[in-house]
Design an enzyme around this catalytic site. Structure first.
Site, PDB file in Angstrom:
ATOM      1  N   ASN A   9       0.672  -1.131   0.106  1.00 33.95           N
ATOM      2  CA  ASN A   9      -0.164   0.469   0.060  1.00 33.95           C
ATOM      3  C   ASN A   9       0.283   1.218  -0.032  1.00 33.95           C
ATOM      4  O   ASN A   9       1.521   1.787   0.981  1.00 33.95           O
ATOM      5  CB  ASN A   9      -0.790  -0.355   0.772  1.00 33.95           C
ATOM      6  CG  ASN A   9      -1.326   1.083   1.912  1.00 33.95           C
ATOM      7  OD1 ASN A   9      -1.882   1.927   0.757  1.00 33.95           O
ATOM      8  ND2 ASN A   9      -2.259   1.784   2.530  1.00 33.95           N
ATOM      9  N   LYS A  11       0.016   4.152  -0.104  1.00 34.86           N
ATOM     10  CA  LYS A  11      -0.382   5.839   0.321  1.00 34.86           C
ATOM     11  C   LYS A  11      -0.287   6.708  -0.578  1.00 34.86           C
ATOM     12  O   LYS A  11      -0.453   6.686  -1.756  1.00 34.86           O
ATOM     13  CB  LYS A  11      -0.308   6.105   1.549  1.00 34.86           C
ATOM     14  CG  LYS A  11      -0.245   4.641   1.981  1.00 34.86           C
ATOM     15  CD  LYS A  11       0.043   5.130   4.164  1.00 34.86           C
ATOM     16  CE  LYS A  11       0.537   3.727   4.877  1.00 34.86           C
ATOM     17  NZ  LYS A  11       0.545   3.997   6.152  1.00 34.86           N
ATOM     18  N   HIS A  93      -9.275   0.747   5.518  1.00 37.38           N
ATOM     19  CA  HIS A  93      -7.687   1.069   6.117  1.00 37.38           C
ATOM     20  C   HIS A  93      -8.238   2.022   6.623  1.00 37.38           C
ATOM     21  O   HIS A  93      -8.757   3.058   7.249  1.00 37.38           O
ATOM     22  CB  HIS A  93      -7.023   1.779   4.787  1.00 37.38           C
ATOM     23  CG  HIS A  93      -5.417   1.728   5.657  1.00 37.38           C
ATOM     24  ND1 HIS A  93      -4.990   2.450   6.109  1.00 37.38           N
ATOM     25  CD2 HIS A  93      -4.304   0.914   5.176  1.00 37.38           C
ATOM     26  CE1 HIS A  93      -3.369   3.081   6.513  1.00 37.38           C
ATOM     27  NE2 HIS A  93      -3.063   1.408   6.099  1.00 37.38           N
ATOM     28  N   GLU A  95      -6.661   4.448   8.248  1.00 37.83           N
ATOM     29  CA  GLU A  95      -6.031   6.624   7.940  1.00 37.83           C
ATOM     30  C   GLU A  95      -7.635   6.616   7.475  1.00 37.83           C
ATOM     31  O   GLU A  95      -7.825   8.006   7.048  1.00 37.83           O
ATOM     32  CB  GLU A  95      -5.083   6.280   6.841  1.00 37.83           C
ATOM     33  CG  GLU A  95      -3.763   5.999   7.215  1.00 37.83           C
ATOM     34  CD  GLU A  95      -2.568   5.296   6.371  1.00 37.83           C
ATOM     35  OE1 GLU A  95      -3.077   5.612   5.800  1.00 37.83           O
ATOM     36  OE2 GLU A  95      -1.311   4.930   7.561  1.00 37.83           O
ATOM     37  N   GLU A 165      -4.460  -5.290  10.596  1.00 40.68           N
ATOM     38  CA  GLU A 165      -3.794  -4.038  10.772  1.00 40.68           C
ATOM     39  C   GLU A 165      -3.546  -3.187  12.292  1.00 40.68           C
ATOM     40  O   GLU A 165      -4.707  -2.467  12.142  1.00 40.68           O
ATOM     41  CB  GLU A 165      -3.967  -3.286  10.763  1.00 40.68           C
ATOM     42  CG  GLU A 165      -3.596  -3.420   8.639  1.00 40.68           C
ATOM     43  CD  GLU A 165      -2.825  -2.865   7.017  1.00 40.68           C
ATOM     44  OE1 GLU A 165      -1.861  -2.673   6.996  1.00 40.68           O
ATOM     45  OE2 GLU A 165      -4.077  -1.735   7.063  1.00 40.68           O
ATOM     46  N   GLY A 171       3.187   2.650  10.586  1.00 40.32           N
ATOM     47  CA  GLY A 171       3.520   3.612  10.207  1.00 40.32           C
ATOM     48  C   GLY A 171       4.509   3.317  12.044  1.00 40.32           C
ATOM     49  O   GLY A 171       5.370   4.686  11.916  1.00 40.32           O
ATOM     50  N   SER A 210       3.920  -1.870  10.345  1.00 38.00           N
ATOM     51  CA  SER A 210       5.103  -2.600  10.384  1.00 38.00           C
ATOM     52  C   SER A 210       6.308  -3.821  10.315  1.00 38.00           C
ATOM     53  O   SER A 210       6.991  -4.374  10.865  1.00 38.00           O
ATOM     54  CB  SER A 210       6.058  -1.481  11.974  1.00 38.00           C
ATOM     55  OG  SER A 210       5.183   0.214  11.712  1.00 38.00           O
TER      56      SER A 210
HETATM   57  C1  PEP Z   1      -0.321   0.235   6.282  1.00 37.22           C
HETATM   58  O1  PEP Z   1      -0.587   1.695   6.237  1.00 37.22           O
HETATM   59  O2  PEP Z   1      -1.685  -0.599   5.548  1.00 37.22           O
HETATM   60  C2  PEP Z   1       0.876  -0.490   6.528  1.00 37.22           C
HETATM   61  C3  PEP Z   1       0.955  -1.202   7.112  1.00 37.22           C
HETATM   62  O3  PEP Z   1       1.967   0.613   7.002  1.00 37.22           O
HETATM   63  P1  PEP Z   1       3.308  -0.066   7.772  1.00 37.22           P
HETATM   64  O4  PEP Z   1       3.341  -0.521   6.783  1.00 37.22           O
HETATM   65  O5  PEP Z   1       4.313   0.946   7.066  1.00 37.22           O
HETATM   66  O6  PEP Z   1       3.132   0.007   9.168  1.00 37.22           O
END
Ligand code: PEP
Length: 247
Positions: A9, A11, A93, A95, A165, A171, A210
């Site tokens: 992803n 973003k 997601h 966000e 998630e 992040g 992460s």
């Molecule tokens: C995400 O935004 O779906 C995600 C898992 O981000 P990151 O791997 O940067 O934590």
């Protein structure tokens, strides 16, 4: 056998040239046969991405509107996404939920719309830090799935991938421990088996938060973790491929 999947992803990252460089490199790379790669670039680059890697990598959009067309300035529909040859959409997601106020009711409509357009749906769920600290994480994820996803029919579930998630891990560099992630994935699979017993063992459940080349192996070893939804580490071809080679 459930599919092993590593999905990136991006973003709101990468210029058009940077995106094309990434896809040209992926196209030339050796990819593990047993793992399905998916990439979700900016919707602006879907056409280019599909043109470069569609035979090797599934390309999808990070979001869509739940209506097919109409007066929704700035939005794109799942049928538009399908019309450029992309094959998937991420819905729910954190966000989108937290920064753009997307509710479970809205996400349920998006989930229906995506599968009705014949696209693969990655449906995200996950708790915030205070919810985990208050031992609410199983309840929160159950509500997200029951109110946003579990209305889909048995046939529609063939197009569904779930991504767990935990919001506190996205992040932040903090990853859920492999055993905490496994406990949640196992819980999600048990919820699935109450709704559609036959799909519970066929639905891929991805971990996101992460995930990096350093921790992917440990996570992907868990029996109910079928791969990852990767943010930051998916922006770099070698990290992304290292994660894909972590099964
Ligand atoms: C995400 O935004 O779906 C995600 C898992 O981000 P990151 O791997 O940067 O934590």
């Amino acid at each position: 056998m459930r599919k092993k999947i590593v999905a990136g992803n991006w973003k709101m990252n990468k210029s058009r040239d940077e995106a094309c460089d990434f896809f040209n490199l992926i196209q030339k790379s050796f990819l593990p046969e047993e793992v399905q790669l998916m990439v979700f670039p900016s919707a602006l680059y879907l056409t280019e991405a599909v043109g470069i890697v569609n035979n090797k990598v599934i390309i999808g959009a990070q979001n869509c509107h739940f209506e097919t067309k109409g007066a929704f300035t700035g939005e794109i529909s799942s049928s538009m996404i399908a019309s450029v040859g992309a094959n998937a959409v991420i819905v729910g997601h954190s966000e989108r939920r937290n920064l753009f106020n997307e509710t479970n009711t809205m996400l349920a409509k998006k989930a229906s719309d995506v599968v009705q357009s014949g696209l693969t749906l990655i449906f995200c769920c996950g708790e915030m830090l205070h919810e985990r600290e208050n031992q609410q994480h199983f309840k929160v994820v159950e509500e997200q799935l029951k109110n946003g996803l579990f209305h889909l029919s048995l046939e529609q579930f063939a197009k569904v991938i779930i991504a767990y998630e935990p919001v506190w891990a996205i992040g932040t560099g903090k990853t859920a421990s492999a055993s905490d992630a496994q406990d949640m994935h196992c819980f999600i699979r048990s919820l699935l088996s109450q709704i559609h017993p036959s799909v519970a063992h066929q639905t891929s459940i991805l971990y996101g938060g992460s995930c990096t080349p350093a921790n992917a192996k440990e996570l992907f070893k868990q029996p109910d973790i079928d791969g990852g939804l990767i943010g930051g580490a998916s922006l770099n071809v070698s990290d992304f491929l290292a994660i894909a080679n972590s099964f």
